[in-house]
Design a protein around this motif. Structure first.
Motif, short mmCIF file in Angstrom:
data_model
loop_
_atom_site.label_atom_id
_atom_site.label_comp_id
_atom_site.label_asym_id
_atom_site.label_seq_id
_atom_site.Cartn_x
_atom_site.Cartn_y
_atom_site.Cartn_z
N GLY A 1 0.80 -1.23 0.00
CA GLY A 1 0.00 0.00 0.00
C GLY A 1 0.83 1.27 0.00
N ASP A 2 2.13 1.17 0.32
CA ASP A 2 2.98 2.36 0.28
C ASP A 2 3.04 2.91 -1.13
N LYS A 3 3.09 4.24 -1.24
CA LYS A 3 3.29 4.90 -2.53
C LYS A 3 4.76 5.32 -2.56
N VAL A 4 5.48 4.92 -3.61
CA VAL A 4 6.93 5.11 -3.64
C VAL A 4 7.41 5.74 -4.94
N LEU A 5 8.60 6.32 -4.88
CA LEU A 5 9.35 6.76 -6.05
C LEU A 5 10.49 5.77 -6.22
N TYR A 6 10.76 5.36 -7.46
CA TYR A 6 11.80 4.36 -7.69
C TYR A 6 12.69 4.76 -8.86
N SER A 7 13.86 4.15 -8.94
CA SER A 7 14.82 4.44 -10.00
C SER A 7 14.21 4.16 -11.36
N LYS A 8 14.53 5.00 -12.33
CA LYS A 8 13.90 4.96 -13.65
C LYS A 8 14.04 3.63 -14.38
N TYR A 9 15.20 3.03 -14.37
CA TYR A 9 15.42 1.80 -15.14
C TYR A 9 15.54 0.57 -14.26
N ALA A 10 14.95 0.62 -13.08
CA ALA A 10 15.05 -0.48 -12.12
C ALA A 10 14.04 -1.58 -12.41
N GLY A 11 14.40 -2.81 -12.08
CA GLY A 11 13.47 -3.91 -12.05
C GLY A 11 13.16 -4.58 -13.37
N SER A 12 12.26 -5.55 -13.27
CA SER A 12 11.79 -6.32 -14.41
C SER A 12 10.28 -6.21 -14.47
N GLU A 13 9.76 -5.96 -15.67
CA GLU A 13 8.32 -5.78 -15.85
C GLU A 13 7.67 -7.09 -16.28
N PHE A 14 6.48 -7.35 -15.71
CA PHE A 14 5.72 -8.56 -16.02
C PHE A 14 4.25 -8.20 -16.17
N LYS A 15 3.53 -9.03 -16.91
CA LYS A 15 2.08 -8.90 -17.02
C LYS A 15 1.47 -10.14 -16.40
N ILE A 16 0.75 -9.96 -15.29
CA ILE A 16 0.17 -11.07 -14.55
C ILE A 16 -1.32 -10.82 -14.37
N ASP A 17 -2.14 -11.73 -14.85
CA ASP A 17 -3.60 -11.58 -14.78
C ASP A 17 -4.08 -10.25 -15.34
N GLY A 18 -3.45 -9.79 -16.43
CA GLY A 18 -3.85 -8.55 -17.07
C GLY A 18 -3.32 -7.29 -16.42
N ARG A 19 -2.58 -7.41 -15.32
CA ARG A 19 -2.00 -6.25 -14.63
C ARG A 19 -0.52 -6.17 -14.95
N GLU A 20 -0.03 -4.98 -15.20
CA GLU A 20 1.40 -4.79 -15.43
C GLU A 20 2.05 -4.43 -14.10
N VAL A 21 2.99 -5.28 -13.67
CA VAL A 21 3.71 -5.04 -12.42
C VAL A 21 5.21 -5.05 -12.69
#
Length: 94
Positions: free
Chosen positions: A61-81
């Protein structure tokens, strides 16, 4: 489907990007900048990572700011996380 990140990983879901500029100009989808603000969807348990004890500072539930090119993107159950390390989070927005 439930996502359970491991170790110091955090699952985030981007907050919608601005569709207009402050002056009222409507932006096309290709011209919109990737948002760097997100909501935390799931948090890993922490633990020892690379010999260092990691205590999780984030919660769902936290709202955060994160590094621009961080992480890996996935589509799970129609949601992009995106799955990122806690260290890629720059700030919590209150």
């Amino acid at each position: 489907m439930e996502i359970k990140p491991l170790f110091d990983r955090v699952v985030i879901e981007a907050v919608n990007a601005e569709e207009t500029t402050k002056s009222g100009i409507v932006l096309l989808a290709k011209d919109q900048e990737k948002p760097q603000m997100a909501r935390v969807v799931a948090v890993g348990p922490g633990g020892v990572v690379d010999g260092t004890e990691i205590v999780m500072q984030l919660k769902v539930g936290d709202k955060v700011l994160y590094s621009k090119y961080a992480g890996s993107e996935f589509k799970i159950d129609g949601r992009e996380v995106t799955i990122i390390r806690q260290s890629d989070v720059l700030a919590i927005i209150e």
